[in-house]
Design a protein around this motif. Sequence first.
Motif, PDB file in Angstrom:
ATOM      1  N   GLN A 318     -54.615 -16.294 -10.365  1.00  0.00           N
ATOM      2  CA  GLN A 318     -53.714 -15.134 -10.441  1.00  0.00           C
ATOM      3  C   GLN A 318     -54.504 -13.860 -10.692  1.00  0.00           C
ATOM      4  OE1 GLN A 318     -50.128 -15.143 -12.602  1.00  0.00           O
ATOM      5  NE2 GLN A 318     -49.343 -17.000 -11.661  1.00  0.00           N
ATOM      6  N   LYS A 319     -55.538 -13.955 -11.521  1.00  0.00           N
ATOM      7  CA  LYS A 319     -56.393 -12.783 -11.762  1.00  0.00           C
ATOM      8  C   LYS A 319     -57.120 -12.387 -10.485  1.00  0.00           C
ATOM      9  CE  LYS A 319     -57.195 -13.552 -16.708  1.00  0.00           C
ATOM     10  NZ  LYS A 319     -58.185 -13.949 -17.742  1.00  0.00           N
ATOM     11  N   ALA A 320     -57.585 -13.384  -9.742  1.00  0.00           N
ATOM     12  CA  ALA A 320     -58.264 -13.112  -8.470  1.00  0.00           C
ATOM     13  C   ALA A 320     -57.304 -12.462  -7.474  1.00  0.00           C
ATOM     14  CB  ALA A 320     -58.823 -14.406  -7.889  1.00  0.00           C
ATOM     15  N   THR A 321     -56.040 -12.885  -7.490  1.00  0.00           N
ATOM     16  CA  THR A 321     -55.027 -12.294  -6.617  1.00  0.00           C
ATOM     17  C   THR A 321     -54.825 -10.822  -6.950  1.00  0.00           C
ATOM     18  OG1 THR A 321     -53.863 -14.412  -6.359  1.00  0.00           O
ATOM     19  CG2 THR A 321     -52.602 -12.407  -5.904  1.00  0.00           C
ATOM     20  N   THR A 322     -54.674 -10.531  -8.237  1.00  0.00           N
ATOM     21  CA  THR A 322     -54.476  -9.136  -8.667  1.00  0.00           C
ATOM     22  C   THR A 322     -55.696  -8.287  -8.347  1.00  0.00           C
ATOM     23  OG1 THR A 322     -53.019  -9.865 -10.463  1.00  0.00           O
ATOM     24  CG2 THR A 322     -53.975  -7.654 -10.647  1.00  0.00           C
ATOM     25  N   ARG A 323     -56.882  -8.824  -8.630  1.00  0.00           N
ATOM     26  CA  ARG A 323     -58.124  -8.094  -8.355  1.00  0.00           C
ATOM     27  C   ARG A 323     -58.279  -7.853  -6.856  1.00  0.00           C
ATOM     28  NH1 ARG A 323     -61.216 -11.229 -10.973  1.00  0.00           N
ATOM     29  NH2 ARG A 323     -61.911 -12.507  -9.222  1.00  0.00           N
ATOM     30  N   GLY A 324     -57.974  -8.872  -6.045  1.00  0.00           N
ATOM     31  CA  GLY A 324     -58.075  -8.735  -4.593  1.00  0.00           C
ATOM     32  C   GLY A 324     -57.117  -7.689  -4.052  1.00  0.00           C
ATOM     33  N   ALA A 325     -55.902  -7.683  -4.565  1.00  0.00           N
ATOM     34  CA  ALA A 325     -54.905  -6.703  -4.119  1.00  0.00           C
ATOM     35  C   ALA A 325     -55.330  -5.285  -4.473  1.00  0.00           C
ATOM     36  CB  ALA A 325     -53.543  -7.015  -4.740  1.00  0.00           C
ATOM     37  N   GLU A 326     -55.918  -5.121  -5.644  1.00  0.00           N
ATOM     38  CA  GLU A 326     -56.378  -3.783  -6.053  1.00  0.00           C
ATOM     39  C   GLU A 326     -57.505  -3.295  -5.142  1.00  0.00           C
ATOM     40  OE1 GLU A 326     -54.898  -1.848  -8.213  1.00  0.00           O
ATOM     41  OE2 GLU A 326     -53.442  -3.462  -8.502  1.00  0.00           O
ATOM     42  N   ILE A 327     -58.398  -4.211  -4.757  1.00  0.00           N
ATOM     43  CA  ILE A 327     -59.480  -3.841  -3.830  1.00  0.00           C
ATOM     44  C   ILE A 327     -58.894  -3.392  -2.488  1.00  0.00           C
ATOM     45  CG2 ILE A 327     -61.412  -4.739  -2.453  1.00  0.00           C
ATOM     46  CD1 ILE A 327     -62.239  -4.351  -5.285  1.00  0.00           C
ATOM     47  N   ILE A 328     -57.914  -4.135  -2.000  1.00  0.00           N
ATOM     48  CA  ILE A 328     -57.276  -3.808  -0.718  1.00  0.00           C
ATOM     49  C   ILE A 328     -56.607  -2.436  -0.796  1.00  0.00           C
ATOM     50  CG2 ILE A 328     -55.461  -4.468   0.916  1.00  0.00           C
ATOM     51  CD1 ILE A 328     -56.013  -7.413   0.026  1.00  0.00           C
ATOM     52  N   LYS A 329     -55.879  -2.197  -1.875  1.00  0.00           N
ATOM     53  CA  LYS A 329     -55.197  -0.908  -2.032  1.00  0.00           C
ATOM     54  C   LYS A 329     -56.200   0.236  -2.117  1.00  0.00           C
ATOM     55  CE  LYS A 329     -52.463  -2.269  -5.496  1.00  0.00           C
ATOM     56  NZ  LYS A 329     -51.410  -2.192  -6.534  1.00  0.00           N
ATOM     57  N   GLU A 330     -57.308  -0.015  -2.792  1.00  0.00           N
ATOM     58  CA  GLU A 330     -58.346   1.014  -2.929  1.00  0.00           C
ATOM     59  C   GLU A 330     -58.931   1.388  -1.569  1.00  0.00           C
ATOM     60  OE1 GLU A 330     -62.942   0.983  -4.407  1.00  0.00           O
ATOM     61  OE2 GLU A 330     -61.506  -0.025  -5.710  1.00  0.00           O
ATOM     62  N   VAL A 331     -59.181   0.376  -0.735  1.00  0.00           N
ATOM     63  CA  VAL A 331     -59.766   0.630   0.589  1.00  0.00           C
ATOM     64  C   VAL A 331     -58.818   1.449   1.465  1.00  0.00           C
ATOM     65  CG1 VAL A 331     -60.492  -0.462   2.755  1.00  0.00           C
ATOM     66  CG2 VAL A 331     -61.265  -1.391   0.565  1.00  0.00           C
ATOM     67  N   PHE A 332     -57.529   1.154   1.375  1.00  0.00           N
ATOM     68  CA  PHE A 332     -56.566   1.821   2.249  1.00  0.00           C
ATOM     69  C   PHE A 332     -55.944   3.063   1.622  1.00  0.00           C
ATOM     70  CE2 PHE A 332     -56.273  -2.664   3.864  1.00  0.00           C
ATOM     71  CZ  PHE A 332     -56.936  -2.407   5.053  1.00  0.00           C
ATOM     72  N   ALA A 333     -56.378   3.423   0.418  1.00  0.00           N
ATOM     73  CA  ALA A 333     -55.852   4.617  -0.241  1.00  0.00           C
ATOM     74  C   ALA A 333     -56.086   5.834   0.644  1.00  0.00           C
ATOM     75  CB  ALA A 333     -56.531   4.815  -1.592  1.00  0.00           C
ATOM     76  N   GLY A 334     -55.075   6.669   0.770  1.00  0.00           N
ATOM     77  CA  GLY A 334     -55.225   7.877   1.572  1.00  0.00           C
ATOM     78  C   GLY A 334     -54.717   7.722   2.995  1.00  0.00           C
ATOM     79  N   LEU A 335     -54.585   6.463   3.464  1.00  0.00           N
ATOM     80  CA  LEU A 335     -54.095   6.243   4.825  1.00  0.00           C
ATOM     81  C   LEU A 335     -52.583   6.049   4.856  1.00  0.00           C
ATOM     82  CD1 LEU A 335     -56.799   3.925   6.408  1.00  0.00           C
ATOM     83  CD2 LEU A 335     -56.662   6.406   6.391  1.00  0.00           C
ATOM     84  N   GLY A 336     -51.957   6.101   3.702  1.00  0.00           N
ATOM     85  CA  GLY A 336     -50.514   5.886   3.624  1.00  0.00           C
ATOM     86  C   GLY A 336     -50.180   4.958   2.475  1.00  0.00           C
ATOM     87  N   ASP A 337     -48.894   4.712   2.278  1.00  0.00           N
ATOM     88  CA  ASP A 337     -48.453   3.841   1.187  1.00  0.00           C
ATOM     89  C   ASP A 337     -48.610   2.368   1.564  1.00  0.00           C
ATOM     90  OD1 ASP A 337     -47.721   6.119  -0.174  1.00  0.00           O
ATOM     91  OD2 ASP A 337     -45.667   6.082   0.584  1.00  0.00           O
ATOM     92  N   ILE A 338     -48.760   1.522   0.553  1.00  0.00           N
ATOM     93  CA  ILE A 338     -48.740   0.078   0.767  1.00  0.00           C
ATOM     94  C   ILE A 338     -47.291  -0.332   1.009  1.00  0.00           C
ATOM     95  CG2 ILE A 338     -49.391  -2.150  -0.215  1.00  0.00           C
ATOM     96  CD1 ILE A 338     -51.707  -0.106   0.172  1.00  0.00           C
ATOM     97  N   LYS A 339     -47.056  -1.240   1.922  1.00  0.00           N
ATOM     98  CA  LYS A 339     -45.678  -1.644   2.208  1.00  0.00           C
ATOM     99  C   LYS A 339     -45.036  -2.222   0.944  1.00  0.00           C
ATOM    100  CE  LYS A 339     -42.711  -4.259   5.320  1.00  0.00           C
ATOM    101  NZ  LYS A 339     -42.594  -5.222   6.433  1.00  0.00           N
ATOM    102  N   GLN A 340     -43.892  -1.655   0.582  1.00  0.00           N
ATOM    103  CA  GLN A 340     -43.233  -2.081  -0.650  1.00  0.00           C
ATOM    104  C   GLN A 340     -41.752  -2.367  -0.429  1.00  0.00           C
ATOM    105  OE1 GLN A 340     -44.630   1.411  -2.606  1.00  0.00           O
ATOM    106  NE2 GLN A 340     -46.096   0.311  -3.863  1.00  0.00           N
TER     107      GLN A 340
END
Length: 629
Positions: A318-340
């Motif tokens: 679960q920690k790896a999932t959260t950490r992985g998601a944060e990395i993904i969001k960081e990479v795509f920051a600025g290109l738009g919102d994450i689908k929510q």
Amino acid sequence: MAGTWDELVQQIKERLDIVEVISEQVVLKKRGNNYWGLCPFHKDKNPSFCVTPHLGIYKCFSCGEAGDALKFIMKTRNIEFKDLIIELADRFGLEVPISHRKGDSTIKETKDQMSAATMVAAEFYHDLLIRNKDSNAEIALNYLTKRGIGNDIIKKFHIGVAPKSYTTLYDELRKDFSNDILEKAGLILKSEKGGYIDRFRNRVIIPIQNENGDFVAFGARALEKDQNPKYLNSSDSLIYNKSRLLYGLYTAKEAIKKEDSVILMEGYFDVISSQAHGIENCVASCGTSLTPDHVKLLSRYTKSRRIYLSFDTDSAGQKATTRGAEIIKEVFAGLGDIKQFDESYVSSDKDKYACEIRVIAPPEGKDPDEFVRSVGADAYKMYMQNAPLFIDFQLNSILQDKDKYSTPQEKAQLIKQIIPILSEIKNKIIRSEYIDMVAQTLSTDPDAIRSEIRIFERANLPQVERIVKNVTKNDSVLKKAQKNLLSVFLVPDSPFTFTQINEMIGDTTFDDEILINVKSTIDKLIYTVNNVKELIEHLYTEFVDNADAQTLLPELIAISEVYRGLSDEDFRSVIKETINKINHCRQIKETEQIKKLYKGIDDDDPEALKIQIQLRDKIKKNRQKIGEI
């Protein structure tokens, strides 16, 4: 075959896709005919980096950095032009002219030797297993059979076995490769007793391929129960960077494109079992945490950037999932919102999002490998189809223990964990729905949650970033007009030939040294090139070592876009009006200079009256010229 160095450079440029080149470093999002992303050359928070494929250029509209595909590679890799051309020539199978070949051993030759040794090692380990040539082969086959891995899977993934003895591989490879190459490739180690020994012993061998299918490294699983470490992985080398390589991508990339999605898993066998059972769009990191480079690599294969996280369901997973998601969001920051939002929310054309993160977490608590083998691939695909968005996974993980929080203080602590998650939702309707859902689940006031979100957002306002704006914004009117005039040579669908344009420009001169240099180079090139594309390519080659000119060229190309599609008459008018503007600016400038001279004359000088009359007449003539313009 290229006969000259310039011909070689042009052939390489023809083979380079600028979007593909830049996508290796920058996540790009298409808007119209261009691609946009965060500039890699300054701290960019909003996409100001533009790639124009049909022109083969990039430009950052914040810091001013610009160029073509070759310049981008040179800047990001800090490599010299000549070394880069030689390297790319080898990649594309082009011959380098004798005058530019290097006589000494190069890094490329070392890498080629390392790759060759790694390939031979992979074949050697694989052959030992499938032909049962080693005493460990039977043990390894039994182990793989228990994991549901048969001969077809063994052959597809080139799985092998490493003998228990110390020098079996070394004795085989030393015939054709030096100790230095084998050690750099991570195949052997220096022994404490002197000499060399095999790095991998008594293990199931999992060869690692890069996205082109080349063997570059190994993962190795212990065969004995108490053998440590359980997994032994190749170290980084000249041919292997675990932070930039994903296991299984070579065999998964076509499925990722077809499905327009990718599943990120943790281990080698998760990927092997899943791909073997028809879940083909899955990959895993190679014994390291997910990195931004991994995400950038994946973004080149899925347009929607739909990424499923399928890690172990224990606390570490679960920690790896959260950490992985944060990395993904960081990479795509600025290109738009994450689908929510999910299917329950009716999306519109205005709902554009940078990526979509979902979590596959079967309740059985098994990792993907175990789940696929015990429950089945169809069941896994069912969980995949119903996989929640990352935001729902986060909220469900927190709210599943809501009954343990009964007092106001305990509820406040629980809501404190939820506030940062809700604050990421930019769509006001969706945010309101989530707030109401959380408030109802916790039997609390939704307005109180909204108030806490506002407090949190005020406390976490981002610092305003100071960006050095493009210096071209401070150009004088005269310099801008001269750039406009020079750009007419670069209009792709111009109704006139280069020679005709030159005749229209006539004897109009340029003041800036760089503009003069570019104009004189164009004058030379227009007699040897056939079209605008060739002219641009040759200009980049001519000015490869001139940083100022390299920055100017994309600007001129961008300006030229304004003049596309003009009729003969309009095109002539543009050139004439621009020349008039240049002359007008020069006359004003000259008049101002004369005025300064006039005011600076000493009245006691016997020649003063004569000089003043001459200057006054010149000012009068200039004013008449300005009026005519």
